[in-house]
Motif scaffolding. Structure first.
Motif, mmCIF file in Angstrom:
data_model
loop_
_atom_site.group_PDB
_atom_site.id
_atom_site.type_symbol
_atom_site.label_atom_id
_atom_site.label_comp_id
_atom_site.label_asym_id
_atom_site.label_seq_id
_atom_site.Cartn_x
_atom_site.Cartn_y
_atom_site.Cartn_z
ATOM 1 N N THR A 60 0.832 -1.200 0.000
ATOM 2 C CA THR A 60 0.000 0.000 0.000
ATOM 3 C C THR A 60 0.873 1.257 0.000
ATOM 4 N N GLY A 62 2.750 4.347 0.989
ATOM 5 C CA GLY A 62 3.205 4.825 2.287
ATOM 6 C C GLY A 62 3.496 3.734 3.301
ATOM 7 N N GLY A 64 5.983 1.952 3.439
ATOM 8 C CA GLY A 64 7.406 1.964 3.782
ATOM 9 C C GLY A 64 8.256 1.125 2.843
ATOM 10 N N SER A 66 9.949 1.975 0.104
ATOM 11 C CA SER A 66 11.245 2.579 -0.240
ATOM 12 C C SER A 66 12.194 2.540 0.958
ATOM 13 N N SER A 98 7.115 12.693 -4.732
ATOM 14 C CA SER A 98 7.305 11.314 -4.300
ATOM 15 C C SER A 98 8.667 10.799 -4.735
ATOM 16 N N VAL A 153 3.564 -0.079 -6.602
ATOM 17 C CA VAL A 153 2.547 0.260 -5.612
ATOM 18 C C VAL A 153 1.362 -0.683 -5.753
ATOM 19 N N LYS A 199 6.806 -1.049 10.070
ATOM 20 C CA LYS A 199 6.527 -0.062 11.121
ATOM 21 C C LYS A 199 6.216 -0.738 12.461
ATOM 22 N N ASP A 201 7.330 -0.713 15.262
ATOM 23 C CA ASP A 201 8.160 0.018 16.218
ATOM 24 C C ASP A 201 7.275 0.977 17.017
#
Ligand SMILES: Nc1nc2c(ncn2[C@@H]2O[C@H](COP(=O)(O)OP(=O)(O)OP(=O)(O)O)[C@@H](O)[C@H]2O)c(=O)[nH]1
Ligand SMILES: [Mg+2]
Length: 329
Positions: A60, A62, A64, A66, A98, A153, A199, A201
């Motif tokens: 999706t 965003g 992460g 990249s 972007s 994407v 993510k 974290d």
């Protein structure tokens, strides 16, 4: 082959990154002359391809991707690999901002001499974009990159195209608020050999672990993309770098399962077959569009179909029959 092209091929085979960049520019050009040169060049490079790990990464917007590629790339370089990254986005969703964002997100990788990063041009047909990406990937392999990552994407059809050009297809998701099975189409999940919840974290860590359990349960119910392999669901934090080494190990497990099952060579042969067929289809449609008699038939038939006097399948059959009866030359 012109002496200039032969020299370019030699430089690529020697690992010259500027020559590789020139080759990809040729591959991406829409000028017929450039395309013919690119074809000759690839013919020359082909024997030096096939030894790289081909990895597709989707997910999706965003999630992460990249940032994860940056972290994985750094890990791989540390272990002696050479990493090429190609970004595909036929939807033109990728704005200048972007791409700039990517540059900062993949800063370490962009500066490393063992890495090569190249965004694919946006726009054009999906077929055109994926052809250029496949060819660019082969050029990278010929230049000595032993891991080729293709980022796309997970919102359109491009991920199916990417899954069809890589050995392992990785889906990157971020823990979603509440509903873990967030905005990602089931069809894309079915393509995944591995799912990684990024993510994991700080405050998102607990949600990431819940999402991991949910996806594990969901994936049990799906038919695996690779025979004899149940897709693994991992967590990681691309930002902190945790879980990245484990991700590479999991990719290794998938590769071994692939070897033990269908076989890597067999999978790639199947992918080449579907690429060939896609090119044949594209060529035929181009020939149809370029044929003036077909254009006239099409206009006629469109009217008849619009007036409800003929169903589209019958009209299509008539059109193809007329085209076949005509002299294709
Ligand atoms: N907390 C946290 N944030 C992250 C992590 N990885 C990425 N991000 C943040 O998430 C945002 C998007 O990261 P990108 O790497 O650009 O995501 P992407 O999937 O490549 O995005 P698109 O290519 O635009 O679809 C950025 O603000 C990152 O800093 C992570 O592991 N933890
Ligand atoms: Mg990105």
């Amino acid at each position: 082959m012109t002496p200039a092209l032969t020299a370019l091929a030699e430089r690529i085979l020697a690992g010259d990154r500027r020559a590789l960049a020139r080759a990809i520019t040729l591959i991406e050009s829409r000028r017929l002359e450039h395309q013919l040169h690119a074809e000759q060049l690839l013919g020359r490079l082909l024997p030096a391809t096939g030894r790289a790990v081909r990895l597709g990464i989707s997910g999706t917007p965003g999630a992460g991707k990249s940032t994860l590629i940056e972290a994985l790339g750094a890990h791989l370089i540390e272990h002696g690999h050479q990493v090429a990254v190609l970004a595909v986005d036929p939807s033109s969703r990728r704005s200048g901002g972007s791409i700039l964002g990517d540059k900062t997100r993949m800063q370490r990788l962009a500066q490393a001499p063992q890495a090569f990063i190249r965004p694919s041009p946006t726009g054009g047909t999906l077929g055109g974009v994926t052809r250029r990406t496949r060819e660019a990937g082969l050029a990278c392999e010929a230049a000595g990159f032993d891991v080729v990552v293709i980022e796309t994407v997970g919102v359109g059809q491009s991920e199916a195209a990417v899954a069809d050009m890589v050995d392992s297809f990785l889906l990157v998701l971020a823990p979603g608020g509440g509903d873990a099975l967030q905005g990602i189409k089931r069809g894309i999940i079915e393509l995944a050999d591995l799912v990684v919840i990024n993510k994991a974290d700080g405050e998102l860590r607990a949600a990431a672990l819940r999402a991991q359990a949910d996806y594990r349960a969901a994936l049990q119910l799906l038919r695996p993309a690779t025979v004899g392999w149940t897709p693994e669901v991992l967590t990681c934090s691309a930002l902190e770098g945790s879980g990245v080494a484990e991700l590479w190990q999991a990719l290794g497990r998938h590769r071994r399962a692939l070897e033990a099952g269908e076989g890597l060579a067999a999978k790639r042969a199947r992918q080449s077959g579907s690429w060939l067929w896609a090119e044949v289809q594209a060529g035929l449609i181009e020939a149809l569009r370029a044929d003036p008699a077909t254009a006239r038939s099409l206009a006629e038939l469109e009217e008849v179909v619009a007036a409800g006097r003929l169903l589209p399948p019958e009209a299509a059959r008539a059109l193809v029959a007329r085209f076949r009866a005509g002299d294709p030359a």
